[in-house]
Scaffold this motif. Structure first.
Motif, PDB file in Angstrom:
ATOM      1  N   TYR A   9       0.833  -1.201   0.000  1.00  0.00           N
ATOM      2  CA  TYR A   9       0.000   0.000   0.000  1.00  0.00           C
ATOM      3  C   TYR A   9       0.871   1.256   0.000  1.00  0.00           C
ATOM      4  O   TYR A   9       0.585   2.218  -0.714  1.00  0.00           O
ATOM      5  N   PHE A  10       1.937   1.243   0.791  1.00  0.00           N
ATOM      6  CA  PHE A  10       2.813   2.411   0.850  1.00  0.00           C
ATOM      7  C   PHE A  10       3.360   2.748  -0.533  1.00  0.00           C
ATOM      8  O   PHE A  10       3.290   3.895  -0.979  1.00  0.00           O
ATOM      9  N   TYR A  11       3.913   1.768  -1.246  1.00  0.00           N
ATOM     10  CA  TYR A  11       4.519   2.043  -2.550  1.00  0.00           C
ATOM     11  C   TYR A  11       3.484   2.253  -3.653  1.00  0.00           C
ATOM     12  O   TYR A  11       3.609   3.177  -4.464  1.00  0.00           O
ATOM     13  N   GLU A  12       2.471   1.403  -3.712  1.00  0.00           N
ATOM     14  CA  GLU A  12       1.520   1.481  -4.817  1.00  0.00           C
ATOM     15  C   GLU A  12       0.522   2.619  -4.686  1.00  0.00           C
ATOM     16  O   GLU A  12       0.008   3.107  -5.702  1.00  0.00           O
ATOM     17  N   VAL A  13       0.241   3.060  -3.472  1.00  0.00           N
ATOM     18  CA  VAL A  13      -0.737   4.133  -3.285  1.00  0.00           C
ATOM     19  C   VAL A  13      -0.059   5.412  -2.790  1.00  0.00           C
ATOM     20  O   VAL A  13      -0.077   6.438  -3.474  1.00  0.00           O
ATOM     21  N   ILE A  14       0.531   5.366  -1.620  1.00  0.00           N
ATOM     22  CA  ILE A  14       1.102   6.579  -1.023  1.00  0.00           C
ATOM     23  C   ILE A  14       2.200   7.170  -1.904  1.00  0.00           C
ATOM     24  O   ILE A  14       2.184   8.357  -2.231  1.00  0.00           O
ATOM     25  N   VAL A  15       3.162   6.346  -2.313  1.00  0.00           N
ATOM     26  CA  VAL A  15       4.267   6.839  -3.140  1.00  0.00           C
ATOM     27  C   VAL A  15       3.781   7.153  -4.558  1.00  0.00           C
ATOM     28  O   VAL A  15       4.046   8.236  -5.087  1.00  0.00           O
ATOM     29  N   SER A  16       3.075   6.219  -5.194  1.00  0.00           N
ATOM     30  CA  SER A  16       2.639   6.422  -6.582  1.00  0.00           C
ATOM     31  C   SER A  16       1.721   7.628  -6.741  1.00  0.00           C
ATOM     32  O   SER A  16       1.780   8.330  -7.745  1.00  0.00           O
ATOM     33  N   GLU A  17       0.887   7.871  -5.754  1.00  0.00           N
ATOM     34  CA  GLU A  17      -0.042   9.005  -5.822  1.00  0.00           C
ATOM     35  C   GLU A  17       0.529  10.257  -5.162  1.00  0.00           C
ATOM     36  O   GLU A  17      -0.162  11.260  -5.048  1.00  0.00           O
ATOM     37  N   HIS A  18       1.778  10.180  -4.735  1.00  0.00           N
ATOM     38  CA  HIS A  18       2.511  11.317  -4.155  1.00  0.00           C
ATOM     39  C   HIS A  18       1.755  11.948  -2.974  1.00  0.00           C
ATOM     40  O   HIS A  18       1.603  13.148  -2.869  1.00  0.00           O
ATOM     41  N   ARG A  19       1.291  11.092  -2.079  1.00  0.00           N
ATOM     42  CA  ARG A  19       0.554  11.542  -0.892  1.00  0.00           C
ATOM     43  C   ARG A  19       1.531  11.802   0.254  1.00  0.00           C
ATOM     44  O   ARG A  19       1.537  11.098   1.269  1.00  0.00           O
ATOM     45  N   LEU A  20       2.353  12.814   0.102  1.00  0.00           N
ATOM     46  CA  LEU A  20       3.390  13.092   1.093  1.00  0.00           C
ATOM     47  C   LEU A  20       2.823  13.371   2.477  1.00  0.00           C
ATOM     48  O   LEU A  20       3.463  13.055   3.485  1.00  0.00           O
ATOM     49  N   SER A  21       1.626  13.923   2.544  1.00  0.00           N
ATOM     50  CA  SER A  21       1.029  14.226   3.852  1.00  0.00           C
ATOM     51  C   SER A  21       0.693  12.964   4.641  1.00  0.00           C
ATOM     52  O   SER A  21       0.455  13.022   5.844  1.00  0.00           O
ATOM     53  N   GLU A  22       0.709  11.792   3.974  1.00  0.00           N
ATOM     54  CA  GLU A  22       0.381  10.533   4.642  1.00  0.00           C
ATOM     55  C   GLU A  22       1.604   9.659   4.929  1.00  0.00           C
ATOM     56  O   GLU A  22       1.474   8.600   5.537  1.00  0.00           O
ATOM     57  N   VAL A  23       2.782  10.093   4.507  1.00  0.00           N
ATOM     58  CA  VAL A  23       3.989   9.284   4.670  1.00  0.00           C
ATOM     59  C   VAL A  23       4.244   8.934   6.128  1.00  0.00           C
ATOM     60  O   VAL A  23       4.598   7.800   6.463  1.00  0.00           O
ATOM     61  N   ALA A  24       4.045   9.870   7.032  1.00  0.00           N
ATOM     62  CA  ALA A  24       4.321   9.641   8.459  1.00  0.00           C
ATOM     63  C   ALA A  24       3.427   8.559   9.063  1.00  0.00           C
ATOM     64  O   ALA A  24       3.760   8.013  10.119  1.00  0.00           O
ATOM     65  N   GLN A  25       2.338   8.206   8.410  1.00  0.00           N
ATOM     66  CA  GLN A  25       1.490   7.111   8.887  1.00  0.00           C
ATOM     67  C   GLN A  25       2.132   5.754   8.599  1.00  0.00           C
ATOM     68  O   GLN A  25       1.741   4.744   9.176  1.00  0.00           O
ATOM     69  N   PHE A  26       3.133   5.734   7.702  1.00  0.00           N
ATOM     70  CA  PHE A  26       3.754   4.485   7.264  1.00  0.00           C
ATOM     71  C   PHE A  26       5.242   4.398   7.566  1.00  0.00           C
ATOM     72  O   PHE A  26       5.792   3.304   7.601  1.00  0.00           O
ATOM     73  N   VAL A  27       5.876   5.538   7.783  1.00  0.00           N
ATOM     74  CA  VAL A  27       7.322   5.583   8.012  1.00  0.00           C
ATOM     75  C   VAL A  27       7.583   6.198   9.385  1.00  0.00           C
ATOM     76  O   VAL A  27       7.126   7.311   9.668  1.00  0.00           O
ATOM     77  N   SER A  28       8.338   5.484  10.206  1.00  0.00           N
ATOM     78  CA  SER A  28       8.660   5.959  11.548  1.00  0.00           C
ATOM     79  C   SER A  28       9.571   7.179  11.490  1.00  0.00           C
ATOM     80  O   SER A  28      10.436   7.290  10.606  1.00  0.00           O
ATOM     81  N   ASN A  29       9.405   8.068  12.439  1.00  0.00           N
ATOM     82  CA  ASN A  29      10.320   9.207  12.553  1.00  0.00           C
ATOM     83  C   ASN A  29      11.738   8.750  12.881  1.00  0.00           C
ATOM     84  O   ASN A  29      12.695   9.489  12.681  1.00  0.00           O
ATOM     85  N   ASN A  30      11.865   7.525  13.388  1.00  0.00           N
ATOM     86  CA  ASN A  30      13.181   6.964  13.714  1.00  0.00           C
ATOM     87  C   ASN A  30      13.702   6.037  12.615  1.00  0.00           C
ATOM     88  O   ASN A  30      14.680   5.326  12.824  1.00  0.00           O
ATOM     89  N   CYS A  31      13.065   6.033  11.463  1.00  0.00           N
ATOM     90  CA  CYS A  31      13.464   5.148  10.366  1.00  0.00           C
ATOM     91  C   CYS A  31      14.901   5.450   9.928  1.00  0.00           C
ATOM     92  O   CYS A  31      15.298   6.611   9.825  1.00  0.00           O
ATOM     93  N   VAL A  32      15.655   4.384   9.686  1.00  0.00           N
ATOM     94  CA  VAL A  32      17.005   4.544   9.135  1.00  0.00           C
ATOM     95  C   VAL A  32      16.998   4.066   7.693  1.00  0.00           C
ATOM     96  O   VAL A  32      16.266   3.146   7.329  1.00  0.00           O
ATOM     97  N   GLY A  33      17.802   4.721   6.897  1.00  0.00           N
ATOM     98  CA  GLY A  33      18.002   4.312   5.518  1.00  0.00           C
ATOM     99  C   GLY A  33      19.303   3.552   5.420  1.00  0.00           C
ATOM    100  O   GLY A  33      20.213   3.753   6.235  1.00  0.00           O
ATOM    101  N   CYS A  34      19.411   2.684   4.439  1.00  0.00           N
ATOM    102  CA  CYS A  34      20.612   1.876   4.251  1.00  0.00           C
ATOM    103  C   CYS A  34      21.084   2.028   2.813  1.00  0.00           C
ATOM    104  O   CYS A  34      20.298   1.840   1.883  1.00  0.00           O
ATOM    105  N   ALA A  35      22.353   2.376   2.649  1.00  0.00           N
ATOM    106  CA  ALA A  35      22.944   2.490   1.312  1.00  0.00           C
ATOM    107  C   ALA A  35      24.437   2.284   1.433  1.00  0.00           C
ATOM    108  O   ALA A  35      25.075   2.800   2.364  1.00  0.00           O
ATOM    109  N   ASP A  36      24.985   1.540   0.500  1.00  0.00           N
ATOM    110  CA  ASP A  36      26.431   1.297   0.459  1.00  0.00           C
ATOM    111  C   ASP A  36      26.976   0.758   1.780  1.00  0.00           C
ATOM    112  O   ASP A  36      28.060   1.135   2.222  1.00  0.00           O
ATOM    113  N   GLY A  37      26.207  -0.102   2.435  1.00  0.00           N
ATOM    114  CA  GLY A  37      26.647  -0.701   3.686  1.00  0.00           C
ATOM    115  C   GLY A  37      26.609   0.240   4.879  1.00  0.00           C
ATOM    116  O   GLY A  37      27.073  -0.108   5.959  1.00  0.00           O
ATOM    117  N   GLN A  38      26.049   1.410   4.698  1.00  0.00           N
ATOM    118  CA  GLN A  38      25.969   2.406   5.770  1.00  0.00           C
ATOM    119  C   GLN A  38      24.507   2.638   6.141  1.00  0.00           C
ATOM    120  O   GLN A  38      23.617   2.506   5.293  1.00  0.00           O
TER     121      GLN A  38
END
Length: 138
Positions: A9-38
Motif C-alpha cells: 500500500y505504501f509504494y503502490e498508493v502513497i508513493v505512486s499518488e505522491h501523498r506526502l502528507s500521509e507518509v508519516a502514517q507508514f514511516v517511523s520518525n526513527n526510520c534509518v536508511g541503508c545504502a552502500d553498507g551504511q
C-alpha cells in the motif's frame, strides 16, 4: 494490515499518488536508511524529501509490487516503476521518454511502520536501454 500489505500500500498508493502528507502514517520518525553498507537517519521527513526529489525528475511515476517475501518483520519487495523522464537528473536533460525501472526494496516493519529502508534499482540499465547516457555501442 499485515506487513506485506502495508508495504504494498505504501509504494503502490502513497508513493505512486505522491501523498506526502500521509507518509508519516507508514514511516517511523526513527526510520534509518541503508545504502552502500551504511545506515543513516531518514525518518518520515527524509522519506518525503527523497520522494519530492524523485518527482522533480519524474513528475508522473507509478510503482507496482511484482513479488514480496517476508521473514519475521522484514519485507523484500521486487518492484517495477514506470515513469516519464521530464526533469533533469545528473546532467541528463529531460526527454519525455517513458522509462521502466526494476528494483528491490527491503523494509523492516515495527509497530505498523517502516523503521529501516534500503534497496536498489536498475538505473544504469534503464538509462542505457533508453539511450540516455550519450554512449553508443561500437
Amino acid at each position: 494490515m499485515n506487513n506485506k500489505t502495508l508495504v504494498r500500500y505504501f509504494y503502490e498508493v502513497i508513493v505512486s499518488e505522491h501523498r506526502l502528507s500521509e507518509v508519516a502514517q507508514f514511516v517511523s520518525n526513527n526510520c534509518v536508511g541503508c545504502a552502500d553498507g551504511q545506515e543513516f537517519s531518514l525518518g518520515a521527513d527524509g522519506m518525503c524529501a527523497h520522494l519530492a526529489t524523485v518527482r522533480k525528475t519524474y513528475s508522473q511515476y507509478e510503482m507496482k509490487i511484482l513479488r514480496q517475501y517476508e521473514e519475521r518483520n522484514t519485507v523484500v519487495s521486487e518492484l517495477k516503476m514506470t515513469a516519464y523522464h521530464d526533469g533533469e537528473w545528473l546532467g541528463i536533460a529531460p526527454t519525455g521518454k517513458q522509462l521502466v525501472f526494476y528494483g528491490v526494496n527491503i523494509d523492516t516493519i515495527m509497530d505498523g511502520k517502516i523503521v529501516r529502508h534500503g534497496g536498489a534499482v536498475n538505473t544504469f540499465e534503464t538509462l542505457w536501454a533508453a539511450d540516455l547516457l550519450g554512449v553508443k555501442e561500437s
